[in-house]
Design a protein around this motif. Structure first.
Motif, mmCIF file in Angstrom:
data_model
loop_
_atom_site.group_PDB
_atom_site.id
_atom_site.type_symbol
_atom_site.label_atom_id
_atom_site.label_comp_id
_atom_site.label_asym_id
_atom_site.label_seq_id
_atom_site.Cartn_x
_atom_site.Cartn_y
_atom_site.Cartn_z
ATOM 1 N N ALA A 1 5.157 5.595 7.394
ATOM 2 C CA ALA A 1 6.007 4.969 6.378
ATOM 3 C C ALA A 1 6.917 3.926 7.035
ATOM 4 O O ALA A 1 7.302 4.050 8.201
ATOM 5 C CB ALA A 1 6.834 6.033 5.665
ATOM 6 N N HIS A 2 7.272 2.890 6.268
ATOM 7 C CA HIS A 2 8.059 1.792 6.810
ATOM 8 C C HIS A 2 8.714 1.032 5.665
ATOM 9 O O HIS A 2 8.339 1.194 4.500
ATOM 10 C CB HIS A 2 7.162 0.848 7.614
ATOM 11 N N ASP A 3 9.689 0.199 6.005
ATOM 12 C CA ASP A 3 10.409 -0.589 5.005
ATOM 13 C C ASP A 3 9.886 -2.021 4.901
ATOM 14 O O ASP A 3 9.940 -2.632 3.831
ATOM 15 C CB ASP A 3 11.903 -0.637 5.345
ATOM 16 N N VAL A 4 9.409 -2.569 6.003
ATOM 17 C CA VAL A 4 8.932 -3.960 6.040
ATOM 18 C C VAL A 4 7.552 -3.977 6.681
ATOM 19 O O VAL A 4 7.357 -3.407 7.768
ATOM 20 C CB VAL A 4 9.892 -4.871 6.843
ATOM 21 N N LEU A 5 6.609 -4.603 6.014
ATOM 22 C CA LEU A 5 5.272 -4.804 6.568
ATOM 23 C C LEU A 5 5.134 -6.277 6.949
ATOM 24 O O LEU A 5 5.310 -7.162 6.100
ATOM 25 C CB LEU A 5 4.201 -4.420 5.545
ATOM 26 N N ALA A 6 4.841 -6.537 8.222
ATOM 27 C CA ALA A 6 4.626 -7.902 8.700
ATOM 28 C C ALA A 6 3.195 -8.025 9.204
ATOM 29 O O ALA A 6 2.708 -7.144 9.918
ATOM 30 C CB ALA A 6 5.616 -8.240 9.817
ATOM 31 N N ALA A 7 2.533 -9.108 8.847
ATOM 32 C CA ALA A 7 1.146 -9.275 9.265
ATOM 33 C C ALA A 7 0.784 -10.753 9.337
ATOM 34 O O ALA A 7 0.883 -11.469 8.347
ATOM 35 C CB ALA A 7 0.198 -8.559 8.291
ATOM 36 N N GLY A 8 0.374 -11.172 10.529
ATOM 37 C CA GLY A 8 -0.228 -12.486 10.680
ATOM 38 C C GLY A 8 -1.727 -12.286 10.691
ATOM 39 O O GLY A 8 -2.364 -12.390 11.742
ATOM 40 N N PHE A 9 -2.292 -11.988 9.524
ATOM 41 C CA PHE A 9 -3.696 -11.565 9.494
ATOM 42 C C PHE A 9 -4.617 -12.706 9.908
ATOM 43 O O PHE A 9 -4.266 -13.880 9.783
ATOM 44 C CB PHE A 9 -4.076 -10.964 8.150
ATOM 45 N N PRO A 10 -5.789 -12.366 10.454
ATOM 46 C CA PRO A 10 -6.644 -13.368 11.097
ATOM 47 C C PRO A 10 -6.875 -14.590 10.236
ATOM 48 O O PRO A 10 -7.193 -14.485 9.050
ATOM 49 C CB PRO A 10 -7.957 -12.601 11.335
ATOM 50 N N PRO B 1 18.716 1.387 14.282
ATOM 51 C CA PRO B 1 17.829 0.559 13.471
ATOM 52 C C PRO B 1 18.288 0.497 12.019
ATOM 53 O O PRO B 1 18.690 1.502 11.426
ATOM 54 C CB PRO B 1 16.483 1.247 13.618
ATOM 55 N N THR B 2 18.246 -0.704 11.443
ATOM 56 C CA THR B 2 18.652 -0.883 10.054
ATOM 57 C C THR B 2 17.481 -0.752 9.107
ATOM 58 O O THR B 2 17.664 -0.460 7.939
ATOM 59 C CB THR B 2 19.291 -2.266 9.887
ATOM 60 N N PHE B 3 16.274 -0.996 9.598
ATOM 61 C CA PHE B 3 15.076 -0.809 8.783
ATOM 62 C C PHE B 3 13.898 -0.594 9.729
ATOM 63 O O PHE B 3 13.949 -0.929 10.911
ATOM 64 C CB PHE B 3 14.827 -2.010 7.866
ATOM 65 N N ARG B 4 12.840 -0.025 9.204
ATOM 66 C CA ARG B 4 11.634 0.227 9.984
ATOM 67 C C ARG B 4 10.578 -0.798 9.588
ATOM 68 O O ARG B 4 10.397 -1.071 8.399
ATOM 69 C CB ARG B 4 11.120 1.642 9.705
ATOM 70 N N PHE B 5 9.881 -1.318 10.587
ATOM 71 C CA PHE B 5 8.835 -2.286 10.256
ATOM 72 C C PHE B 5 7.556 -1.963 11.013
ATOM 73 O O PHE B 5 7.574 -1.276 12.050
ATOM 74 C CB PHE B 5 9.286 -3.724 10.561
ATOM 75 N N ILE B 6 6.444 -2.427 10.457
ATOM 76 C CA ILE B 6 5.160 -2.347 11.147
ATOM 77 C C ILE B 6 4.679 -3.767 11.406
ATOM 78 O O ILE B 6 4.985 -4.694 10.663
ATOM 79 C CB ILE B 6 4.110 -1.537 10.357
ATOM 80 N N ASP B 7 3.925 -3.916 12.468
ATOM 81 C CA ASP B 7 3.514 -5.226 12.977
ATOM 82 C C ASP B 7 1.989 -5.236 13.086
ATOM 83 O O ASP B 7 1.426 -4.715 14.049
ATOM 84 C CB ASP B 7 4.177 -5.439 14.353
ATOM 85 N N LEU B 8 1.325 -5.799 12.085
ATOM 86 C CA LEU B 8 -0.138 -5.800 12.026
ATOM 87 C C LEU B 8 -0.699 -7.105 12.576
ATOM 88 O O LEU B 8 -0.106 -8.172 12.354
ATOM 89 C CB LEU B 8 -0.610 -5.608 10.584
ATOM 90 N N PHE B 9 -1.845 -7.009 13.269
ATOM 91 C CA PHE B 9 -2.423 -8.189 13.921
ATOM 92 C C PHE B 9 -1.303 -8.848 14.738
ATOM 93 O O PHE B 9 -0.997 -10.030 14.590
ATOM 94 C CB PHE B 9 -3.008 -9.151 12.891
ATOM 95 N N ALA B 10 -0.719 -8.064 15.613
ATOM 96 C CA ALA B 10 0.599 -8.348 16.184
ATOM 97 C C ALA B 10 0.612 -9.449 17.231
ATOM 98 O O ALA B 10 1.683 -9.970 17.550
ATOM 99 C CB ALA B 10 1.177 -7.061 16.794
ATOM 100 N N GLY B 11 -0.542 -9.806 17.810
ATOM 101 C CA GLY B 11 -0.525 -10.786 18.886
ATOM 102 C C GLY B 11 0.355 -10.306 20.021
ATOM 103 O O GLY B 11 0.292 -9.150 20.434
#
Length: 461
Positions: free
Chosen positions: A72-81, A6-16
């Motif tokens: 902890a993470h490097d990228v936060l992604a979120a398609g919030f409602p 892995p090159t970076f760590r990400f979290i996936d919020l409201f991930a669908g």
């Protein structure tokens, strides 16, 4: 994959079901946390990405309660409602409970300060009714030390050529992209959005799309078929279109909504006025009548007056006024010079049968308005909707009902759009990202990847 580790760590919020995951994993990122409150979507997510997603962000990230279970993470992604901001909702914004979910995102950002924040929502978030909400989001990110554009980034996958991961779907979405910049590098310089409305990429013309590249009859399911009643409605209005072309010597059908019910009022209205009224006449006669409705009625009265001979014959043949429900006694022609209704892409809407040219499709929605492909005489299949969202053909919905798959695709984020926005963001903020190890890993992953996620996604399973 761009790299074996892995090159970076990400979290996936409201991930669908994982549109963000698909794009970021294609760049070599590793998901370290995902959350999705809908059980069916979470099940599909884990089935395809091998990572659990079922959960409630309010139980994992709540500043008031002192909760922070997000790693902890490097990228936060979120398609919030999007419901608090969508035109299809009440548009109460942050006054509505779901709107406050942004504060859970803000709690995570405050706790971990990921290097890149990537948020997505409906275009209406950046509309005039939500100026306050927009300003709060931007100011919150700026207060936490992020470089972020105050101008909305708006992008749709139909503006990307296929070799860049584009898809024939008009799906304009707002993206908020931010880079943690506590040192204030470049402070005072303008921060431009990573996309602007209508920006086509590499000179791509959206009119060049061909739906045939997307369609595949081998994935048809029973739910794609049209009922006898639906076929009858289309056959009737297809005949109306043919009559129109013949009567007008090839002039395209009108662009205003065609309302058959207005024709039944024609004689009464003409008798009342003594002539075919215009919209000003109708508004003077009834001051409560909205201008838009007066305009549509006046145009329909005039259309019927000019063509009532063949229209009456057509209406009697098909029993339009008795056998068709009110919403199917209306036609919205947006197909320009397309010769037949059966040659268009259609939607059954409360406002009528809407017809568009068979080039690119309107946005998938989470309600029952799945596109009808006229030349195929059926609706899109779940597999084809997944393709529209940029998901690979190995993506598996399991044995869930097709209605659930349609809903998930309507709620999802387009993979190619995320891929493109992430790339543009990294290129814009490279001067900030290069000063940290996490930022350098993100730069290497994104700039070292091919121009499209499709090749990588195709080989991931």
């Amino acid at each position: 994959m761009p790299a074996s580790s892995p090159t970076f760590r990400f979290i996936d919020l409201f991930a669908g079901v994982g549109g963000f995951h698909a794009a970021l994993a294609s760049y070599g990122g590793k998901c370290v946390y995902a959350v999705e409150v809908d059980k069916a979507a979470a099940s599909v997510y884990e089935r395809n990405w091998g990572h659990p997603a079922l959960g409630d962000i309010t139980k994992d990230a709540d500043k008031d309660e002192g909760l922070m279970k997000v790693p902890a993470h490097d990228v936060l992604a979120a398609g919030f409602p999007c419901q608090p901001f969508s035109k299809s909702g009440a548009q109460h914004g942050m006054d509505e409970t779901r709107g406050t979910l942004f504060w859970n995102i803000a709690s995570i950002i405050e706790a971990h300060h990921p290097k890149v924040v990537l948020l997505e929502n409906v275009r209406n978030l950046a509309g005039p009714r939500h100026i306050h909400e927009w300003d709060v989001i931007i100011e919150t990110l700026q207060d936490e030390g992020y470089r972020v554009s105050e101008t909305p980034a708006i992008f749709s996958p139909h503006l990307l050529p296929p070799e860049r991961g584009g898809r024939p779907q008009v799906r304009e979405r707002v993206f908020i992209t931010a880079t943690h910049n506590p040192e204030g590098i470049g402070e005072g310089l303008p921060v431009h959005p990573v996309a602007l409305p209508g920006d086509s990429i590499d000179g791509w013309g959206p009119q060049e799309w061909h739906l045939e590249d997307l369609l595949d009859d081998s994935h048809n399911i029973a739910g794609c078929d049209l009922t006898p009643a639906e076929q009858s409605w289309i056959n009737a209005w297809d005949e109306w279109v043919q009559h129109w072309y013949e009567a007008t010597e090839g002039r395209r059908p009108p662009g205003f909504p065609i309302w058959a019910d207005a024709w039944t009022e024609h004689n009464r209205v003409v008798k009342h006025f003594g002539f075919v009224p215009g919209y000003r006449d109708l508004m003077e006669d009834d001051p409560t009548l909205p201008k838009w409705k007066a305009g549509h009625l006046a145009k329909n009265y005039d259309l019927y007056a000019r063509h009532r001979g063949w229209i009456d014959v057509w209406a009697r043949k098909w029993n339009i006024y008795t056998d068709f429900p009110p919403s199917r006694r209306k036609l919205e022609w947006q197909a320009q010079d397309t010769p037949r209704l059966w040659d268009t892409v259609m939607h059954f809407r409360p406002s009528g049968i809407r017809a568009k040219r068979p080039t690119y499709l309107p946005a998938l929605v989470a309600i029952t308005q799945t596109s009808i492909i006229g030349p195929r005489r059926r609706r899109l299949s779940p597999r084809e909707t997944a393709r529209l969202q940029g998901l690979p053909d190995w993506f598996d919905f399991g044995d869930q009902r097709p209605a659930a798959s349609y809903k998930q695709m309507g709620n999802g984020v387009n993979v190619g759009a995320v891929w493109h926005v992430m790339r543009e963001h990294v290129m814009r903020d490279e001067d900030v990202l290069k000063h940290t190890a996490a930022g350098r890993r993100i730069i290497a992953a994104v700039t070292g990847a091919p121009p499209s996620p499709d090749e990588i996604l195709g080989s991931m399973k």
